[in-house]
Motif scaffolding. Structure first.
Motif, PDB file in Angstrom:
ATOM      1  N   ALA A  15      11.712   1.618   1.221  1.00 41.31           N
ATOM      2  CA  ALA A  15      10.400   2.108   0.797  1.00 41.31           C
ATOM      3  C   ALA A  15       9.505   0.964   0.388  1.00 41.31           C
ATOM      4  O   ALA A  15       8.950   0.909  -0.706  1.00 41.31           O
ATOM      5  N   MET A  16       9.314   0.011   1.346  1.00 41.05           N
ATOM      6  CA  MET A  16       8.620  -1.228   1.016  1.00 41.05           C
ATOM      7  C   MET A  16       7.134  -1.092   1.268  1.00 41.05           C
ATOM      8  O   MET A  16       6.643  -1.475   2.311  1.00 41.05           O
ATOM      9  N   LEU A  17       6.435  -0.554   0.343  1.00 42.70           N
ATOM     10  CA  LEU A  17       5.027  -0.374   0.598  1.00 42.70           C
ATOM     11  C   LEU A  17       4.232  -0.299  -0.693  1.00 42.70           C
ATOM     12  O   LEU A  17       4.703   0.145  -1.706  1.00 42.70           O
ATOM     13  N   ALA A  18       2.988  -0.755  -0.591  1.00 45.79           N
ATOM     14  CA  ALA A  18       2.035  -0.596  -1.664  1.00 45.79           C
ATOM     15  C   ALA A  18       0.657  -0.901  -1.113  1.00 45.79           C
ATOM     16  O   ALA A  18       0.460  -0.883   0.074  1.00 45.79           O
ATOM     17  N   GLY A  19      -0.277  -1.275  -1.984  1.00 43.50           N
ATOM     18  CA  GLY A  19      -1.611  -1.579  -1.501  1.00 43.50           C
ATOM     19  C   GLY A  19      -2.338  -2.475  -2.451  1.00 43.50           C
ATOM     20  O   GLY A  19      -1.742  -3.100  -3.300  1.00 43.50           O
ATOM     21  N   SER A  20      -3.635  -2.503  -2.365  1.00 45.33           N
ATOM     22  CA  SER A  20      -4.418  -3.463  -3.112  1.00 45.33           C
ATOM     23  C   SER A  20      -5.451  -2.768  -3.974  1.00 45.33           C
ATOM     24  O   SER A  20      -6.264  -2.003  -3.469  1.00 45.33           O
ATOM     25  N   GLY A  21      -5.397  -3.031  -5.277  1.00 47.69           N
ATOM     26  CA  GLY A  21      -6.309  -2.352  -6.189  1.00 47.69           C
ATOM     27  C   GLY A  21      -7.747  -2.763  -5.981  1.00 47.69           C
ATOM     28  O   GLY A  21      -8.086  -3.934  -6.033  1.00 47.69           O
ATOM     29  N   GLY A  22      -8.614  -1.793  -5.742  1.00 47.69           N
ATOM     30  CA  GLY A  22     -10.036  -2.050  -5.687  1.00 47.69           C
ATOM     31  C   GLY A  22     -10.555  -2.520  -4.358  1.00 47.69           C
ATOM     32  O   GLY A  22     -11.759  -2.485  -4.136  1.00 47.69           O
ATOM     33  N   THR A  23      -9.702  -2.974  -3.436  1.00 46.22           N
ATOM     34  CA  THR A  23     -10.195  -3.487  -2.169  1.00 46.22           C
ATOM     35  C   THR A  23      -9.605  -2.756  -0.985  1.00 46.22           C
ATOM     36  O   THR A  23      -9.882  -3.100   0.147  1.00 46.22           O
ATOM     37  N   ALA A  24      -8.791  -1.748  -1.215  1.00 48.32           N
ATOM     38  CA  ALA A  24      -8.274  -0.942  -0.128  1.00 48.32           C
ATOM     39  C   ALA A  24      -9.375  -0.026   0.364  1.00 48.32           C
ATOM     40  O   ALA A  24     -10.177   0.488  -0.405  1.00 48.32           O
ATOM     41  N   ARG A  25      -9.448   0.166   1.682  1.00 47.01           N
ATOM     42  CA  ARG A  25     -10.467   1.048   2.230  1.00 47.01           C
ATOM     43  C   ARG A  25      -9.821   2.088   3.130  1.00 47.01           C
ATOM     44  O   ARG A  25      -8.893   1.779   3.881  1.00 47.01           O
ATOM     45  N   ALA A  26     -10.283   3.306   3.057  1.00 47.61           N
ATOM     46  CA  ALA A  26      -9.785   4.378   3.897  1.00 47.61           C
ATOM     47  C   ALA A  26     -10.506   4.323   5.236  1.00 47.61           C
ATOM     48  O   ALA A  26     -11.723   4.454   5.294  1.00 47.61           O
ATOM     49  N   THR A  27      -9.766   4.113   6.312  1.00 46.61           N
ATOM     50  CA  THR A  27     -10.363   4.029   7.638  1.00 46.61           C
ATOM     51  C   THR A  27     -10.224   5.324   8.408  1.00 46.61           C
ATOM     52  O   THR A  27     -10.869   5.516   9.416  1.00 46.61           O
ATOM     53  N   ALA A  28      -9.367   6.219   7.966  1.00 44.52           N
ATOM     54  CA  ALA A  28      -9.157   7.531   8.566  1.00 44.52           C
ATOM     55  C   ALA A  28      -8.400   8.355   7.546  1.00 44.52           C
ATOM     56  O   ALA A  28      -7.787   7.799   6.619  1.00 44.52           O
ATOM     57  N   PRO A  29      -8.449   9.700   7.650  1.00 45.45           N
ATOM     58  CA  PRO A  29      -7.704  10.510   6.677  1.00 45.45           C
ATOM     59  C   PRO A  29      -6.241  10.095   6.617  1.00 45.45           C
ATOM     60  O   PRO A  29      -5.561  10.018   7.628  1.00 45.45           O
ATOM     61  N   GLY A  30      -5.774   9.811   5.410  1.00 46.56           N
ATOM     62  CA  GLY A  30      -4.386   9.407   5.236  1.00 46.56           C
ATOM     63  C   GLY A  30      -4.085   7.986   5.636  1.00 46.56           C
ATOM     64  O   GLY A  30      -2.925   7.606   5.753  1.00 46.56           O
ATOM     65  N   ALA A  39      -5.048  -9.963  -3.121  1.00 42.22           N
ATOM     66  CA  ALA A  39      -3.907  -9.837  -4.028  1.00 42.22           C
ATOM     67  C   ALA A  39      -4.357  -9.927  -5.477  1.00 42.22           C
ATOM     68  O   ALA A  39      -5.277 -10.677  -5.817  1.00 42.22           O
ATOM     69  N   VAL A  40      -3.706  -9.160  -6.354  1.00 43.00           N
ATOM     70  CA  VAL A  40      -4.038  -9.213  -7.775  1.00 43.00           C
ATOM     71  C   VAL A  40      -3.381 -10.415  -8.448  1.00 43.00           C
ATOM     72  O   VAL A  40      -3.878 -10.896  -9.473  1.00 43.00           O
ATOM     73  N   ARG A  41      -2.283 -10.890  -7.894  1.00 47.04           N
ATOM     74  CA  ARG A  41      -1.635 -12.107  -8.372  1.00 47.04           C
ATOM     75  C   ARG A  41      -1.027 -12.823  -7.179  1.00 47.04           C
ATOM     76  O   ARG A  41      -0.388 -12.196  -6.316  1.00 47.04           O
ATOM     77  N   THR A  42      -1.173 -14.134  -7.112  1.00 44.65           N
ATOM     78  CA  THR A  42      -0.613 -14.902  -5.998  1.00 44.65           C
ATOM     79  C   THR A  42      -0.627 -16.384  -6.322  1.00 44.65           C
ATOM     80  O   THR A  42      -1.431 -16.845  -7.141  1.00 44.65           O
ATOM     81  N   ALA A  74       2.614 -12.954  -3.176  1.00 45.79           N
ATOM     82  CA  ALA A  74       1.319 -12.273  -3.311  1.00 45.79           C
ATOM     83  C   ALA A  74       1.610 -10.832  -3.710  1.00 45.79           C
ATOM     84  O   ALA A  74       2.360 -10.136  -3.033  1.00 45.79           O
ATOM     85  N   THR A  75       1.025 -10.384  -4.834  1.00 50.69           N
ATOM     86  CA  THR A  75       1.247  -9.045  -5.368  1.00 50.69           C
ATOM     87  C   THR A  75       0.000  -8.188  -5.167  1.00 50.69           C
ATOM     88  O   THR A  75      -1.121  -8.641  -5.435  1.00 50.69           O
ATOM     89  N   TYR A  76       0.192  -6.959  -4.704  1.00 48.80           N
ATOM     90  CA  TYR A  76      -0.899  -6.028  -4.434  1.00 48.80           C
ATOM     91  C   TYR A  76      -0.643  -4.716  -5.162  1.00 48.80           C
ATOM     92  O   TYR A  76       0.503  -4.359  -5.451  1.00 48.80           O
ATOM     93  N   ASN A 152       0.863   2.313  -6.509  1.00 49.90           N
ATOM     94  CA  ASN A 152       2.069   1.641  -6.034  1.00 49.90           C
ATOM     95  C   ASN A 152       1.828   0.135  -6.046  1.00 49.90           C
ATOM     96  O   ASN A 152       0.732  -0.339  -5.712  1.00 49.90           O
ATOM     97  N   THR A 153       2.818  -0.611  -6.439  1.00 53.93           N
ATOM     98  CA  THR A 153       2.712  -2.075  -6.427  1.00 53.93           C
ATOM     99  C   THR A 153       3.804  -2.647  -5.539  1.00 53.93           C
ATOM    100  O   THR A 153       4.904  -2.087  -5.435  1.00 53.93           O
ATOM    101  N   PHE A 154       3.466  -3.715  -4.889  1.00 57.21           N
ATOM    102  CA  PHE A 154       4.490  -4.428  -4.143  1.00 57.21           C
ATOM    103  C   PHE A 154       4.140  -5.898  -4.078  1.00 57.21           C
ATOM    104  O   PHE A 154       2.979  -6.276  -4.226  1.00 57.21           O
TER     105      PHE A 154
END
Length: 563
Positions: A15-30, A39-42, A74-76, A152-154
Motif C-alpha cells: 500500500a505504497m501511496l500518498a500525495g502532496s499537501g496543497g499542491t495535488a490537483r484533481a485531473t479527473a474524478p478519482g 515535497a513537504v520535507r526533502t 522526499a516526503t509528501y 496519507n503520507t509517504f
C-alpha cells in the motif's frame, strides 16, 4: 534486502501511496496528480527544466553517501478523494535501461503513513516497457495500492547507488506522480500465483556451432557457454504464451545436456530473472517473479544430474531417440533421452525413471520417449563409481560408446531394429577437464585494446557476415592490457605470435612488466601492413605471455583486417 518481491507485487508494494499537501490537483474524478518538487520535507535538490510539468523537479545525482538515518528522501502528503484501491504511476527515471535511453536511476524505498520502508522492486520487463515522456524520464507503472479517506503520507528514499558509465552514484529524477481510483477493485489481501500451462513448439541446440568456433580460433582451453537461451518474442506487457513456456522448458534441458556432452566445462542459462529486451523475452521467472515451467525443469536437471560428468552417448537406442549418459557422482548413471516423435522404450534398466519436471514415474509401466526429456537412472559400474579406488586414479576403462560404460538402456524394438545415428558429442580428449584450482598463470588475463575508430562495423550484430576484424590502416597501434587477478604481484612477459599474410607486429616498449596484485599494466605494440596484405580479409592476431617460471598465460586472440 530481506524482501519478498512476489508478495509485494501482489499486495501493491505494501500500500505504497500518498500525495502532496496543497499542491495535488484533481485531473479527473478519482484522480490526483502530485508534482515532484512539492515535497513537504526533502534533502534532494530541486532543479529547473522547461520540459518538466511544473518547470522544476527533484533531481538527485551525487556520489556523496546519504545521511545514515534518512537516506536521500522526499516526503509528501495528500488527501485521497475517497478510500479504496488506486493505481500509482510516476514520470521519473527508471532503475534499468529502456529502449529510449540508457540512463538509469537508483532503486527506491517507500514508506506509507510512517510505516516501514519497502523496496519498490519490479521485474526488468515492467521498467523496460515504460513509455518515454521527456529526456531520460519514463512513465513508470508502480502497481496498485490501498488508501484511506484521510491525509496519507509517504516518503521516497534512496539508499543505494546505481552504476553509471564512469562511476557509481545516487540518482533520481521525479517530475510527478498520479493516483487513479479503481472503482469496484477488491481490497489488496490475496496473493495470486498464475498457473503456467504447456504447449508444443521446439528449439534447436547450439553446442555444435560454438565448438566449431572454438576450433576455428584454436581455443584449446576449457570452454564456458556463458549465454545459452531461447529467443522468444513477447509483446510489451505480456508474458510468454503457454506454447512458448513449454518450448523453453524443453530447450533448457536439451541445451544444457547437449552443451555438457559436447565438452563444455561450464554451461550457463540466460537468464534467470525476468528479462525483456527489444521484443525478446528471456528468464526462468515471469514478470511477477513467479516460476515458469523452465524453472522447475532446470531445478530437476541440476538435482538429477548431480556432478554431471558426461561418459558418452547412450547405446542401442531405437530410431529417432537421442540419449546422453552422465555420472551423477552419487554412484549412479543418469541417461537423458528424448525424441521428436513418441517412441516406446522396451527396457529402462533397473533404476527409477523421472519426467522433465523431476516427478518419479510409476515402476513397471511402459515408458515413452518424447520431446519432453526423461531421466533414466541405474547403478554405476565399478569403473565409473565414485566409490571405486580405480575411478579416482584413472578414467573408465570402457570406451564412452560401449554398453559397459552405460546403464541397461532401451533396445530397439523388432519394428525398428536399427539404432539411431550417434549424436555429435565430444571426443574423449575434449571432455570437460577435472576442475582444479587456477594456477598463478591462469590468474593473468590478456586483453587487446584498439582505438574506437578501428571497431568493425555491425559489431553489435552477432550474426553480421564477415569480415569481423578490427579495421586497421597500414600503420596502427594497440595496447595489450595485462590483468593480474591473483593475490601476488607477478612479472609477465608478453609476445605476439606471427600473423602472416604481410602483417608485422612490433613491441614499442619493454615487454617484461611487473603487474601488481589486482592491477593492470598495458604493453604497447605497433602493427604494419605491407603491400601484400589483402584488403577486407580477416587475420588472427594472437598474443601470449609467460611468467618467470615459463608457465603460459592463456592467449588473447582477435581478428584484424586492412581497410
Amino acid at each position: 534486502m530481506d524482501f519478498n518481491r512476489r508478495t509485494a507485487m501482489a499486495t501493491g508494494l505494501g500500500a505504497m501511496l500518498a500525495g502532496s499537501g496543497g499542491t495535488a490537483r484533481a485531473t479527473a474524478p478519482g484522480t490526483v496528480t502530485v508534482q515532484g518538487e512539492s515535497a513537504v520535507r526533502t534533502n534532494i535538490p530541486v532543479v529547473r527544466d522547461r520540459r518538466a510539468t511544473g518547470g522544476r523537479y527533484p533531481g538527485l545525482r551525487t556520489t556523496e553517501k546519504p545521511p545514515a538515518r534518512t537516506g536521500w528522501y522526499a516526503t509528501y502528503t495528500v488527501r485521497a478523494p475517497r478510500a479504496g484501491v488506486y493505481t500509482l504511476t510516476a514520470v521519473a527515471t527508471a532503475p534499468v535501461e529502456t529502449p529510449h535511453t540508457e540512463a538509469v536511476a537508483s532503486y527506491l524505498l517507500l514508506s506509507v503513513n510512517e510505516g516501514p520502508f519497502t523496496e519498490i522492486a519490479r521485474s526488468q520487463p515492467h521498467w523496460y516497457e515504460s513509455r518515454a515522456v521527456w529526456g531520460d524520464l519514463s512513465e513508470l507503472d508502480l502497481g496498485t495500492v490501498e488508501l484511506r479517506n484521510d491525509t496519507n503520507t509517504f516518503t521516497f528514499r534512496v539508499t543505494e547507488p546505481t552504476v553509471l558509465e564512469d562511476t557509481t552514484a545516487y540518482v533520481l529524477a521525479l517530475d510527478h506522480f498520479t493516483l487513479r481510483h479503481q472503482e469496484g477493485h477488491p481490497a489488496l489481501r490475496e496473493l495470486s500465483v498464475p498457473r503456467h500451462r504447456e504447449g508444443e513448439p521446439r528449439f534447436p541446440g547450439a553446442a555444435d556451432e560454438q565448438h566449431e568456433l572454438a576450433r576455428r580460433h584454436e581455443a584449446d582451453i576449457p570452454l564456458w557457454m556463458t549465454e545459452c537461451g531461447a529467443f522468444q518474442k513477447a509483446r510489451p506487457g505480456t508474458d510468454l504464451t503457454p506454447e512458448q513456456e513449454i518450448a523453453q522448458a524443453r530447450y533448457v534441458v536439451r541445451s544444457m545436456v547437449e552443451g555438457l556432452a559436447a565438452g563444455n566445462d561450464r554451461q550457463f542459462w540466460f537468464a534467470g530473472p525476468p528479462l525483456h529486451d527489444d521484443g525478446i523475452y528471456f528468464g526462468l521467472l515471469d514478470r511477477d517473479f513467479c516460476p515458469l515451467p523452465a524453472y522447475s525443469a532446470f531445478a530437476a536437471l541440476t538435482s538429477l544430474l548431480g556432478a554431471a560428468r558426461f561418459t558418452g552417448p547412450a547405446p542401442l537406442l531405437p530410431d529417432g531417440v537421442r540419449g546422453f549418459v552422465f555420472d551423477s557422482g552419487r554412484g549412479e548413471l543418469v541417461t537423458v533421452v528424448w525424441a521428436e516423435r513418441p517412441v516406446r522404450l522396451d527396457r529402462c534398466g533397473s533404476g527409477a525413471v523421472y519426467d522433465i519436471m523431476g516427478r518419479r514415474l510409476p515402476a513397471g509401466q511402459p515408458v515413452t520417449a518424447s520431446r519432453d526429456p526423461l531421466y533414466l537412472t541405474s547403478p554405476a559400474p565399478p569403473e565409473v563409481s565414485p566409490a571405486s579406488p580405480a575411478a579416482s586414479a584413472a578414467p573408465p576403462a570402457a570406451s564412452p560408446t560401449s554398453p559397459a560404460a552405460s546403464p541397461a538402456l532401451p533396445a530397439a524394438s523388432p519394428a525398428s531394429p536399427a539404432a539411431s545415428p550417434p549424436p555429435r558429442v565430444a571426443s574423449p580428449g575434449a571432455l570437460p577437464r577435472p576442475r582444479a584450482r587456477l594456477s598463478p598463470a591462469e590468474h593473468i588475463v590478456l586483453a587487446q585494446r584498439f582505438s574506437a575508430r578501428n571497431a568493425a562495423p555491425g559489431k553489435e550484430d552477432g550474426d553480421a557476415p564477415p569480415p569481423h576484424g578490427y579495421r586497421l590502416g597500414r600503420r596502427s597501434r594497440l595496447t595489450v592490457d595485462v590483468y593480474n587477478f591473483g593475490e601476488t604481484a607477478r612479472p609477465v612477459t608478453v609476445a605476439a605470435r606471427p600473423v602472416g599474410g604481410g602483417w608485422t607486429v612490433r613491441a614499442e616498449q619493454e615487454t617484461r612488466i611487473r603487474v601488481p596484485a589486482g592491477g593492470r599494466v598495458g604493453v604497447n605494440f605497433g602493427l604494419l601492413a605491407s603491400s601484400s596484405v589483402v584488403r577486407r580479409t580477416d587475420r588472427r592476431l594472437a598474443f601470449r605471455a609467460t611468467l618467470d617460471d615459463r608457465s603460459e598465460v592463456p592467449a588473447s586472440v582477435a581478428l584484424i583486417r586492412l581497410r
